[in-house]
Write a protein that holds these residues in place. Structure first.
Motif, short mmCIF file in Angstrom:
data_model
loop_
_atom_site.label_atom_id
_atom_site.label_comp_id
_atom_site.label_asym_id
_atom_site.label_seq_id
_atom_site.Cartn_x
_atom_site.Cartn_y
_atom_site.Cartn_z
N ASP A 36 0.82 -1.22 0.00
CA ASP A 36 0.00 0.00 0.00
C ASP A 36 0.85 1.26 0.00
O ASP A 36 0.48 2.28 -0.58
N SER A 37 2.01 1.20 0.64
CA SER A 37 2.85 2.40 0.71
C SER A 37 3.48 2.75 -0.63
O SER A 37 3.94 3.87 -0.83
N ARG A 38 3.50 1.80 -1.55
CA ARG A 38 4.12 2.05 -2.84
C ARG A 38 3.11 2.34 -3.95
O ARG A 38 3.46 2.96 -4.95
N LYS A 39 1.90 1.87 -3.77
CA LYS A 39 0.88 2.13 -4.78
C LYS A 39 0.64 3.63 -4.91
O LYS A 39 0.52 4.34 -3.94
N GLY A 40 0.63 4.09 -6.12
CA GLY A 40 0.47 5.52 -6.38
C GLY A 40 1.79 6.25 -6.46
O GLY A 40 1.84 7.38 -6.94
N ARG A 41 2.87 5.61 -5.99
CA ARG A 41 4.18 6.25 -6.06
C ARG A 41 5.09 5.54 -7.07
O ARG A 41 5.94 6.17 -7.69
N PHE A 42 4.95 4.21 -7.17
CA PHE A 42 5.81 3.43 -8.05
C PHE A 42 5.03 2.98 -9.28
O PHE A 42 3.86 2.61 -9.19
N THR A 43 5.72 2.98 -10.42
CA THR A 43 5.14 2.49 -11.67
C THR A 43 6.14 1.59 -12.36
O THR A 43 7.30 1.97 -12.53
N ILE A 44 5.68 0.42 -12.76
CA ILE A 44 6.54 -0.50 -13.51
C ILE A 44 6.10 -0.50 -14.97
O ILE A 44 4.90 -0.43 -15.26
N SER A 45 7.08 -0.55 -15.86
CA SER A 45 6.78 -0.60 -17.29
C SER A 45 7.88 -1.39 -17.98
O SER A 45 8.90 -1.72 -17.38
N ARG A 46 7.65 -1.68 -19.25
CA ARG A 46 8.65 -2.44 -20.00
C ARG A 46 8.65 -2.00 -21.45
O ARG A 46 7.63 -1.53 -21.97
N ASP A 47 9.81 -2.20 -22.07
CA ASP A 47 9.96 -1.95 -23.50
C ASP A 47 10.55 -3.23 -24.10
O ASP A 47 11.75 -3.47 -23.98
N ASN A 48 9.70 -4.04 -24.68
CA ASN A 48 10.16 -5.32 -25.21
C ASN A 48 11.13 -5.14 -26.38
O ASN A 48 11.98 -6.00 -26.61
N ALA A 49 11.04 -4.04 -27.09
CA ALA A 49 11.97 -3.79 -28.19
C ALA A 49 13.38 -3.51 -27.67
O ALA A 49 14.36 -3.76 -28.37
N LYS A 50 13.46 -3.01 -26.44
CA LYS A 50 14.76 -2.70 -25.84
C LYS A 50 15.17 -3.73 -24.79
O LYS A 50 16.20 -3.56 -24.13
N ASN A 51 14.36 -4.76 -24.60
CA ASN A 51 14.65 -5.77 -23.57
C ASN A 51 14.92 -5.13 -22.21
O ASN A 51 15.86 -5.50 -21.50
N THR A 52 14.08 -4.18 -21.87
CA THR A 52 14.30 -3.40 -20.65
C THR A 52 13.01 -3.25 -19.86
O THR A 52 11.94 -3.02 -20.45
N VAL A 53 13.13 -3.37 -18.55
CA VAL A 53 12.02 -3.11 -17.65
C VAL A 53 12.42 -1.93 -16.77
O VAL A 53 13.59 -1.78 -16.41
#
Length: 114
Positions: A62-79
């Motif tokens: 709960d302390s991280r929701k709204g503050r942290f965002t995860i995403s990825r770029d499969n073309a760059k093999n990066t998260v």
């Protein structure tokens, strides 16, 4: 050879932001769920956020929701992990991992301090 290289950590003041990156190689990145973990000094490693191969994100804690965002770029093999409004309790070494594979990078240290 599987490699996971985390970067983007550093020293930041409370309330600041950082964007962590994890560059993956040696496997078919696009078909794996990717997960960020962190380990604070003296504590066990904990789950931070995960993202499916198709890009569906989940942030844990709960302390991280709204503050942290995860995403990825499969073309760059990066998260990525975007962290906003950082707090001292976010201080930890952050790691990424491909679910189902027992490989870990060296992590990137995030220190939140004034």
């Amino acid at each position: 050879q599987v490699q996971l290289v985390e970067s983007g950590g550093g020293l930041v003041q409370p309330g600041g932001s950082l964007r962590l990156s994890c560059a993956a190689s040696g496997f078919t990145f696009s078909i794996y769920r990717m997960t960020w973990y962190r380990q604070a000094p003296g504590k066990e490693r904990e789950l931070v956020a995960t993202i499916s191969s198709g890009g569906v994100p989940i942030v844990y804690g709960d302390s991280r929701k709204g503050r942290f965002t995860i995403s990825r770029d499969n073309a760059k093999n990066t998260v990525y992990l975007q962290m906003n409004n950082l707090k001292p309790e976010d201080t930890a070494v952050y790691y990424c991992k491909a679910d189902g594979m027992d490989y870990w990078g060296k992590g990137t240290l995030v220190t939140v301090s004034s």
